[in-house]
Design a protein around this motif. Structure first.
Motif, PDB file in Angstrom:
ATOM      1  N   ASP A  84      73.437  32.393 111.451  1.00 22.50           N
ATOM      2  CA  ASP A  84      73.243  30.741 110.994  1.00 22.50           C
ATOM      3  C   ASP A  84      73.180  29.280 112.139  1.00 22.50           C
ATOM      4  N   GLY A  85      72.236  29.882 113.550  1.00 25.13           N
ATOM      5  CA  GLY A  85      72.408  28.353 114.395  1.00 25.13           C
ATOM      6  C   GLY A  85      73.673  27.837 115.553  1.00 25.13           C
ATOM      7  N   ALA A  86      73.950  29.031 114.731  1.00 24.50           N
ATOM      8  CA  ALA A  86      75.494  28.926 115.601  1.00 24.50           C
ATOM      9  C   ALA A  86      75.000  29.910 117.062  1.00 24.50           C
ATOM     10  N   GLY A  87      75.840  28.800 118.356  1.00 29.15           N
ATOM     11  CA  GLY A  87      75.875  29.353 119.300  1.00 29.15           C
ATOM     12  C   GLY A  87      76.454  29.165 120.679  1.00 29.15           C
ATOM     13  N   GLY A  88      75.770  29.081 121.859  1.00 24.28           N
ATOM     14  CA  GLY A  88      75.830  27.550 123.102  1.00 24.28           C
ATOM     15  C   GLY A  88      75.351  28.842 124.269  1.00 24.28           C
ATOM     16  N   TRP A  89      75.609  28.902 125.280  1.00 24.54           N
ATOM     17  CA  TRP A  89      75.336  29.566 126.332  1.00 24.54           C
ATOM     18  C   TRP A  89      76.407  30.550 126.617  1.00 24.54           C
ATOM     19  N   MET A  90      76.762  31.599 127.280  1.00 27.84           N
ATOM     20  CA  MET A  90      76.117  32.457 127.729  1.00 27.84           C
ATOM     21  C   MET A  90      76.367  33.511 128.841  1.00 27.84           C
ATOM     22  N   HIS A  91      77.544  33.714 129.657  1.00 33.36           N
ATOM     23  CA  HIS A  91      77.209  34.309 131.061  1.00 33.36           C
ATOM     24  C   HIS A  91      75.801  35.891 130.510  1.00 33.36           C
ATOM     25  N   MET A 133      82.977  22.487 116.859  1.00 33.75           N
ATOM     26  CA  MET A 133      81.428  23.946 116.876  1.00 33.75           C
ATOM     27  C   MET A 133      80.552  22.751 117.668  1.00 33.75           C
ATOM     28  N   LEU A 134      80.118  23.450 118.074  1.00 37.26           N
ATOM     29  CA  LEU A 134      78.080  22.573 118.149  1.00 37.26           C
ATOM     30  C   LEU A 134      77.899  23.964 117.658  1.00 37.26           C
ATOM     31  N   ALA A 135      76.625  22.633 116.903  1.00 35.29           N
ATOM     32  CA  ALA A 135      75.791  23.895 116.620  1.00 35.29           C
ATOM     33  C   ALA A 135      74.135  23.742 117.214  1.00 35.29           C
ATOM     34  N   LEU A 136      73.492  24.889 117.144  1.00 39.21           N
ATOM     35  CA  LEU A 136      72.679  24.612 118.226  1.00 39.21           C
ATOM     36  C   LEU A 136      71.153  26.118 117.203  1.00 39.21           C
ATOM     37  N   ALA A 137      70.456  24.441 116.950  1.00 37.04           N
ATOM     38  CA  ALA A 137      69.116  25.212 116.457  1.00 37.04           C
ATOM     39  C   ALA A 137      68.411  25.969 116.813  1.00 37.04           C
ATOM     40  N   PRO A 138      68.018  27.323 116.558  1.00 36.57           N
ATOM     41  CA  PRO A 138      66.330  28.014 116.854  1.00 36.57           C
ATOM     42  C   PRO A 138      65.375  27.849 117.009  1.00 36.57           C
ATOM     43  N   LEU A 139      64.995  27.568 118.317  1.00 35.85           N
ATOM     44  CA  LEU A 139      63.203  26.931 117.916  1.00 35.85           C
ATOM     45  C   LEU A 139      62.904  28.179 116.952  1.00 35.85           C
ATOM     46  N   PRO A 140      61.092  28.009 116.622  1.00 29.81           N
ATOM     47  CA  PRO A 140      61.089  28.943 115.840  1.00 29.81           C
ATOM     48  C   PRO A 140      59.969  29.816 117.335  1.00 29.81           C
ATOM     49  N   ALA A 141      60.083  31.159 116.740  1.00 28.04           N
ATOM     50  CA  ALA A 141      59.122  31.878 116.344  1.00 28.04           C
ATOM     51  C   ALA A 141      57.848  31.600 117.378  1.00 28.04           C
ATOM     52  N   ALA A 142      56.858  30.961 116.423  1.00 31.14           N
ATOM     53  CA  ALA A 142      56.125  31.077 116.756  1.00 31.14           C
ATOM     54  C   ALA A 142      55.860  29.440 116.868  1.00 31.14           C
ATOM     55  N   ALA A 143      56.074  28.894 118.504  1.00 25.53           N
ATOM     56  CA  ALA A 143      57.109  27.400 118.785  1.00 25.53           C
ATOM     57  C   ALA A 143      55.368  27.310 119.876  1.00 25.53           C
ATOM     58  N   ARG A 188      79.096  24.772 125.740  1.00 19.98           N
ATOM     59  CA  ARG A 188      78.651  23.502 125.826  1.00 19.98           C
ATOM     60  C   ARG A 188      77.681  23.748 127.229  1.00 19.98           C
ATOM     61  N   GLY A 189      77.735  24.492 127.797  1.00 18.82           N
ATOM     62  CA  GLY A 189      76.695  24.387 128.972  1.00 18.82           C
ATOM     63  C   GLY A 189      76.876  25.474 129.725  1.00 18.82           C
ATOM     64  N   PRO A 190      75.582  25.684 130.794  1.00 13.79           N
ATOM     65  CA  PRO A 190      75.565  26.702 131.582  1.00 13.79           C
ATOM     66  C   PRO A 190      77.106  26.965 132.798  1.00 13.79           C
ATOM     67  N   SER A 191      78.038  27.099 132.797  1.00 13.41           N
ATOM     68  CA  SER A 191      78.917  27.394 133.618  1.00 13.41           C
ATOM     69  C   SER A 191      80.646  27.582 132.957  1.00 13.41           C
ATOM     70  N   ARG A 192      81.733  27.997 133.857  1.00 13.99           N
ATOM     71  CA  ARG A 192      82.247  28.474 133.160  1.00 13.99           C
ATOM     72  C   ARG A 192      82.832  27.267 133.053  1.00 13.99           C
ATOM     73  N   SER A 193      82.881  26.523 133.796  1.00  8.61           N
ATOM     74  CA  SER A 193      82.999  25.237 133.950  1.00  8.61           C
ATOM     75  C   SER A 193      82.688  24.274 132.387  1.00  8.61           C
ATOM     76  N   HIS A 194      82.305  25.003 131.888  1.00  7.71           N
ATOM     77  CA  HIS A 194      81.517  23.364 130.249  1.00  7.71           C
ATOM     78  C   HIS A 194      82.942  24.508 129.023  1.00  7.71           C
ATOM     79  N   ARG A 195      82.821  23.755 128.341  1.00  5.49           N
ATOM     80  CA  ARG A 195      83.351  23.459 127.424  1.00  5.49           C
ATOM     81  C   ARG A 195      83.858  24.830 127.157  1.00  5.49           C
ATOM     82  N   ILE A 196      84.404  25.770 125.915  1.00  3.23           N
ATOM     83  CA  ILE A 196      83.991  27.316 125.473  1.00  3.23           C
ATOM     84  C   ILE A 196      83.900  26.524 123.216  1.00  3.23           C
ATOM     85  N   ASP A 197      82.484  26.556 122.586  1.00  6.06           N
ATOM     86  CA  ASP A 197      82.104  25.690 121.541  1.00  6.06           C
ATOM     87  C   ASP A 197      82.361  26.804 120.537  1.00  6.06           C
ATOM     88  N   TRP A 198      82.056  28.131 120.747  1.00  2.23           N
ATOM     89  CA  TRP A 198      81.767  29.291 120.238  1.00  2.23           C
ATOM     90  C   TRP A 198      83.066  30.037 120.487  1.00  2.23           C
TER      91      TRP A 198
END
Length: 160
Positions: free
Chosen positions: A78-85, A1-11, A43-53
């Motif tokens: 929890d910071g889990a996620g990825g690219w979704m259509h 699983m690839l964990a992505l950290a959320p960006l702070p709201a007050a970036a 993992r990336g913004p297309s259907r050819s990328h691997r499903i991480d979550w």
């Protein structure tokens, strides 16, 4: 699983232009919910990328932190996620209760009647938010809750 950290709201620094998505023009980051009963985060913004979550809870809140074409990079609390259509996401707002036995009040005032209590980790739909209060539906009950006890809404956020 690839964990992505959320960006702070007050970036942004005070007085700076708010950050917006290059595709939609909506603010980044922002909260949305999962539309589908099952949605792949890749993992990336297309259907050819691997499903991480795989998200398996419809109406679960997620935060959009990036956009690319028809794809949105999302993270959960929890910071889990990825690219979704984008078709797997909904603008309908929901939130997760972060406090055990959160009171749902009849009106946005702690002096009013308590209609129900929501347990820690419960997901509910948000109907409206004022600076400190949100109208939430949970398990067939509707009431006003303290917005600071929720994940899925920014502090001070207002919408109806």
């Amino acid at each position: 699983m690839l964990a992505l950290a959320p960006l702070p709201a007050a970036a942004q620094s005070e007085g700076a232009e708010p950050r917006v998505g290059p595709v939609t023009g909506f603010p980044i980051p922002r909260y949305v919910s999962i539309r589908a009963s099952e949605g792949n985060a890749r993992r990336g913004p297309s259907r050819s990328h691997r499903i991480d979550w795989v998200f398996t809870r419809r109406h679960m809140p997620v935060m959009i932190v990036a956009e690319h074409g028809h794809w949105r990079r999302v993270v959960d609390r929890d910071g889990a996620g990825g690219w979704m259509h984008y078709s797997l996401l909904s603008g309908e707002r929901s939130a997760i209760v972060e406090t055990d036995m959160l009171a749902l009040y009849a009106r946005p005032d702690t002096g009013t009647a308590i209609r129900a209590y929501a347990e820690l980790g419960v997901t509910g739909r948000l109907r409206e938010c004022q600076p400190d209060w949100c109208l939430m539906e949970v398990g067939g009950y509707r009431g006003w809750v303290d917005a600071s006890a929720l994940w899925g809404v920014e502090q001070g956020e207002v919408f109806d």
